[in-house]
Design a protein around this motif. Structure first.
Motif, PDB file in Angstrom:
ATOM      1  N   VAL A  87       0.846  -1.199   0.000  1.00 37.80           N
ATOM      2  CA  VAL A  87       0.000   0.000   0.000  1.00 37.80           C
ATOM      3  C   VAL A  87       0.878   1.245   0.000  1.00 37.80           C
ATOM      4  O   VAL A  87       0.576   2.243  -0.677  1.00 37.80           O
ATOM      5  CB  VAL A  87      -0.947  -0.001   1.215  1.00 37.80           C
ATOM      6  CG1 VAL A  87      -1.727   1.314   1.300  1.00 37.80           C
ATOM      7  CG2 VAL A  87      -1.922  -1.169   1.135  1.00 37.80           C
ATOM      8  N   GLY A  88       1.995   1.187   0.736  1.00 32.85           N
ATOM      9  CA  GLY A  88       2.925   2.310   0.747  1.00 32.85           C
ATOM     10  C   GLY A  88       3.464   2.634  -0.633  1.00 32.85           C
ATOM     11  O   GLY A  88       3.644   3.811  -0.985  1.00 32.85           O
ATOM     12  N   LEU A  89       3.715   1.615  -1.440  1.00 37.74           N
ATOM     13  CA  LEU A  89       4.177   1.856  -2.814  1.00 37.74           C
ATOM     14  C   LEU A  89       3.077   2.480  -3.668  1.00 37.74           C
ATOM     15  O   LEU A  89       3.360   3.345  -4.506  1.00 37.74           O
ATOM     16  CB  LEU A  89       4.652   0.550  -3.456  1.00 37.74           C
ATOM     17  CG  LEU A  89       5.897  -0.119  -2.863  1.00 37.74           C
ATOM     18  CD1 LEU A  89       6.370  -1.246  -3.774  1.00 37.74           C
ATOM     19  CD2 LEU A  89       7.021   0.868  -2.625  1.00 37.74           C
ATOM     20  N   LEU A  90       1.841   2.046  -3.467  1.00 35.63           N
ATOM     21  CA  LEU A  90       0.728   2.662  -4.204  1.00 35.63           C
ATOM     22  C   LEU A  90       0.603   4.139  -3.850  1.00 35.63           C
ATOM     23  O   LEU A  90       0.350   4.990  -4.713  1.00 35.63           O
ATOM     24  CB  LEU A  90      -0.583   1.933  -3.895  1.00 35.63           C
ATOM     25  CG  LEU A  90      -0.802   0.581  -4.563  1.00 35.63           C
ATOM     26  CD1 LEU A  90      -2.052  -0.093  -4.010  1.00 35.63           C
ATOM     27  CD2 LEU A  90      -0.912   0.728  -6.082  1.00 35.63           C
ATOM     28  N   TYR A  91       0.780   4.447  -2.566  1.00 41.43           N
ATOM     29  CA  TYR A  91       0.722   5.837  -2.128  1.00 41.43           C
ATOM     30  C   TYR A  91       1.832   6.650  -2.800  1.00 41.43           C
ATOM     31  O   TYR A  91       1.595   7.765  -3.299  1.00 41.43           O
ATOM     32  CB  TYR A  91       0.857   5.914  -0.610  1.00 41.43           C
ATOM     33  CG  TYR A  91       0.865   7.325  -0.067  1.00 41.43           C
ATOM     34  CD1 TYR A  91      -0.325   7.992   0.193  1.00 41.43           C
ATOM     35  CD2 TYR A  91       2.062   7.992   0.174  1.00 41.43           C
ATOM     36  CE1 TYR A  91      -0.319   9.299   0.685  1.00 41.43           C
ATOM     37  CE2 TYR A  91       2.078   9.294   0.668  1.00 41.43           C
ATOM     38  CZ  TYR A  91       0.882   9.939   0.926  1.00 41.43           C
ATOM     39  OH  TYR A  91       0.895  11.225   1.405  1.00 41.43           O
ATOM     40  N   ALA A  92       3.040   6.101  -2.838  1.00 38.98           N
ATOM     41  CA  ALA A  92       4.160   6.793  -3.481  1.00 38.98           C
ATOM     42  C   ALA A  92       3.885   7.002  -4.964  1.00 38.98           C
ATOM     43  O   ALA A  92       4.154   8.089  -5.511  1.00 38.98           O
ATOM     44  CB  ALA A  92       5.451   6.004  -3.279  1.00 38.98           C
ATOM     45  N   ALA A  93       3.336   5.996  -5.634  1.00 37.36           N
ATOM     46  CA  ALA A  93       3.009   6.122  -7.055  1.00 37.36           C
ATOM     47  C   ALA A  93       1.994   7.239  -7.272  1.00 37.36           C
ATOM     48  O   ALA A  93       2.125   8.046  -8.204  1.00 37.36           O
ATOM     49  CB  ALA A  93       2.463   4.795  -7.583  1.00 37.36           C
ATOM     50  N   GLU A  94       0.990   7.297  -6.404  1.00 31.76           N
ATOM     51  CA  GLU A  94      -0.039   8.331  -6.499  1.00 31.76           C
ATOM     52  C   GLU A  94       0.571   9.726  -6.361  1.00 31.76           C
ATOM     53  O   GLU A  94       0.239  10.653  -7.110  1.00 31.76           O
ATOM     54  CB  GLU A  94      -1.077   8.097  -5.406  1.00 31.76           C
ATOM     55  CG  GLU A  94      -2.217   9.104  -5.371  1.00 31.76           C
ATOM     56  CD  GLU A  94      -3.161   8.821  -4.223  1.00 31.76           C
ATOM     57  OE1 GLU A  94      -4.347   8.559  -4.487  1.00 31.76           O
ATOM     58  OE2 GLU A  94      -2.717   8.876  -3.059  1.00 31.76           O
ATOM     59  N   GLN A  95       1.505   9.866  -5.407  1.00 31.11           N
ATOM     60  CA  GLN A  95       2.117  11.174  -5.174  1.00 31.11           C
ATOM     61  C   GLN A  95       3.079  11.560  -6.295  1.00 31.11           C
ATOM     62  O   GLN A  95       3.060  12.698  -6.781  1.00 31.11           O
ATOM     63  CB  GLN A  95       2.851  11.172  -3.827  1.00 31.11           C
ATOM     64  CG  GLN A  95       1.979  10.877  -2.624  1.00 31.11           C
ATOM     65  CD  GLN A  95       0.774  11.791  -2.540  1.00 31.11           C
ATOM     66  OE1 GLN A  95       0.894  13.018  -2.623  1.00 31.11           O
ATOM     67  NE2 GLN A  95      -0.404  11.205  -2.375  1.00 31.11           N
ATOM     68  N   PHE A  96       3.915  10.628  -6.739  1.00 37.31           N
ATOM     69  CA  PHE A  96       4.882  10.948  -7.778  1.00 37.31           C
ATOM     70  C   PHE A  96       4.210  11.216  -9.131  1.00 37.31           C
ATOM     71  O   PHE A  96       4.777  11.921  -9.982  1.00 37.31           O
ATOM     72  CB  PHE A  96       5.919   9.828  -7.913  1.00 37.31           C
ATOM     73  CG  PHE A  96       7.033   9.916  -6.910  1.00 37.31           C
ATOM     74  CD1 PHE A  96       7.903  10.993  -6.909  1.00 37.31           C
ATOM     75  CD2 PHE A  96       7.218   8.912  -5.960  1.00 37.31           C
ATOM     76  CE1 PHE A  96       8.934  11.085  -5.982  1.00 37.31           C
ATOM     77  CE2 PHE A  96       8.248   8.992  -5.020  1.00 37.31           C
ATOM     78  CZ  PHE A  96       9.107  10.082  -5.029  1.00 37.31           C
TER      79      PHE A  96
END
Length: 407
Positions: free
Chosen positions: A225-234
Motif C-alpha cells: 500500500v505504501g508503494l501505491l501511495y508513493a506512485a499516487e504522489q509521484f
C-alpha cells in the motif's frame, strides 16, 4: 489516498497469497489495476520458481500418528529411524545425528541443513506455533533449492504442542512418509516505471506475497500500500530522478522476486542511485526503524531528516531480511523502512497477521514520511548516498546470503 481507501485495499487482499500461487497472481493483477486507476501502466514480469503439490505427508512416533505438514520440495519416499532431539548444534550434538530423524528448534536454515547432511541425518522434524496459543496451526514450509542444492532428505513440520508431547513421552522411533509432485511454476514482480529528468532512478520495493497461514496484512500488504501511495504522489509532480516501483513476488520464499529482478535487469542496475524498501509499516503499535545497507553516513542522514520532519524513529546499519538485500549485494545502497511491533502485540507468518493489527491512521503517517524522504532523494541535484559498499557490510551480506559462515 485516504483512510477508507487504505482499509479497502487491506480488505480486498485479505486472503492467503503465497509465492507462485493463483492467489498471488490475483493480487498482482489487483495492484496493476490500482496503477491503471491512477493513469499509470505497470507491467507484470513473471519468473520461474520451484513448486510442489503435496499428496501425502505422515509422521509416526512409536507407531502413533502425529499431525504434520510435509516440507515442499524435500522429495518423496518413506524413512523410519531412531528419533533424536537436537537442541544444540555443537560438534558433539551433531555427531549424534547419523542414521537418525532429527528434530531441531526453530527454522531449518542453510547451515543447519548442511550440518545435518554432513553428519548423516536421514530425516528432520521442525515445529512452530506457541504453547500458549489456542490454535494448533502448522505452517507449510519448503526445502528451498539453494539450501538443499539437490541433496534432499525427508522432513515435516509439526505444532509445538505435539513436539512437547513427543518428548514428554520420550518418543524413540519416528517414521516419515512423503509423496508429492514437484515442478517448475511461475511467480511475478509488478513493475511501474515513472521516468524522471535524468536516466538514473530511485527504486522502491515491497513484497506482496504472504506465507501459507497468513493474510499478510502487516507483512506485507502494508508495504505494498505504501508503494501505491508513493506512485499516487509521484504521478502528480515532476521529479529529477526516475522512480521505479517494484512489488516483489515470492519474498517469503527466499527473496526470490528481488533476486529474479536483479538477474533479469543486471545491465540496468548501474542506473539505480539507491533502493528504498518497505516491509511492515502501519501497525497499531511498534517502533519505526530504518535499516541501512550502505555507508554509515546514510544512517545519520535519515536520523537528521526524521528530526527535521518531526518523526520518531531509530536508524542503524545492517542487512535487512527483505527485498533490499539482493540490490545491496550488487553494490546499490539501500534502506528498509519498517514499524516493528512487540511480539506480544503483533506477530507475522501466522494466522494472526490480519487487518485487525493494522491502523489506517498510522499507515498514512508512515507513508507520508517515507514519501517525503523518497521525494527528497528523487529531486536531489545529485543523490548524496555513496555507491560504495563498506567492507564490513559486504561481509554481513556474505553471511546473510550463506556465502560465508558466521564464526
Amino acid at each position: 489516498m485516504d483512510l477508507k481507501q487504505i482499509n479497502q485495499i487491506f480488505a480486498d487482499t485479505a486472503y492467503v497469497h503465497t509465492g507462485g500461487s493463483e492467489e498471488e497472481l490475483k493480487v498482482a493483477k489487483y495492484l496493476q489495476g490500482k496503477c491503471e486507476a491512477l493513469g499509470l501502466q505497470a507491467e507484470i514480469e513473471p519468473f520461474e520458481v520451484d513448486m510442489a503439490t503435496m499428496q501425502q505427508a505422515e509422521l509416526y512416533v512409536d507407531g502413533k500418528k502425529i499431525t504434520c505438514k510435509g516440507y515442499l520440495n524435500c522429495g518423496s519416499g518413506e524413512i523410519e529411524a531412531e528419533l533424536y532431539y537436537m537442541p544444540n548444534k555443537d560438534k558433539y550434538s551433531l555427531s549424534q545425528c547419523r542414521g537418525k530423524i532429527v528434530m531441531i528448534d526453530g527454522y531449518l536454515g542453510y547451515w543447519t541443513y548442511q550440518d545435518l547432511l554432513e553428519n548423516g541425518a536421514v530425516g528432520f522434524i521442525t515445529y512452530d506455533g506457541d504453547t500458549h496459543y489456542a490454535d494448533r496451526d502448522i505452517d507449510q514450509r519448503e526445502l528451498r533449492s539453494y539450501v538443499s542444492k539437490g541433496n534432499k532428505i525427508l522432513g515435516v513440520n509439526i505444532n509445538v504442542k505435539d513436539a512437547l508431547a513427543l518428548f514428554a513421552l520420550n518418543g524413540k522411533t519416528a517414521k516419515i512418509v512423503i509423496a508429492q509432485d514437484e515442478y517448475k511454476g511461475e511467480s511475478r514482480n509488478v513493475v511501474l516505471d515513472m521516468p524522471g529528468e535524468i536516466d538514473e532512478y530511485i527504486v522502491m520495493t515491497a513484497h506482496y506475497d504472504s506465507t501459507w497461514l497468513s493474510n499478510g496484512a502487516y507483512d506485507n500488504m502494508s508495504g505494498s500500500v505504501g508503494l501505491l501511495y508513493a506512485a499516487e504522489q509521484f504521478a502528480k509532480v515532476p521529479h529529477r530522478y526516475g522512480v521505479r516501483i517494484i512489488w516483489c513476488g515470492s519474498e517469503e520464499r527466499g527473496l526470490l522476486g528481488s533476486k529474479a529482478y536483479c538477474a533479469a535487469h543486471e545491465d540496468k542496475l548501474s542506473k539505480i542511485a539507491m533502493v528504498i524498501n518497505l516491509d511492515m509499516i502501519g501497525c497499531i503499535m511498534g517502533h519505526f526503524l530504518a535499516c541501512c545497507t550502505s555507508e554509515e553516513k546514510l544512517v545519520h542522514y535519515i536520523e537528521y531528516f526524521a528530526g527535521e520532519y518531526g518523526f520518531g524513529m531509530d536508524s542503524h546499519a545492517d542487512v535487512y531480511s527483505s527485498d533490499s538485500t539482493p540490490f545491496a549485494d550488487k553494490g546499490i545502497p539501500a534502506v528498509s523502512f519498517a514499524r516493528i511491533a512487540p511480539n506480544n502485540v503483533t506477530t507475522i507468518h501466522n494466522s494472526y497477521d490480519t487487518l485487525a493489527v493494522m491502523s489506517a491512521e498510522q499507515q498514512l503517517i508512515d507513508m507520508e514520511f517515507i514519501y517525503a524522504f523518497t521525494e527528497r532523494m528523487a529531486n536531489a541535484k545529485c543523490c548524496p548516498v555513496s555507491k560504495e559498499m563498506p567492507e564490513k557490510m559486504k561481509e554481513k551480506l556474505d553471511i546473510y546470503l550463506c556465502r560465508k559462515r558466521k564464526s
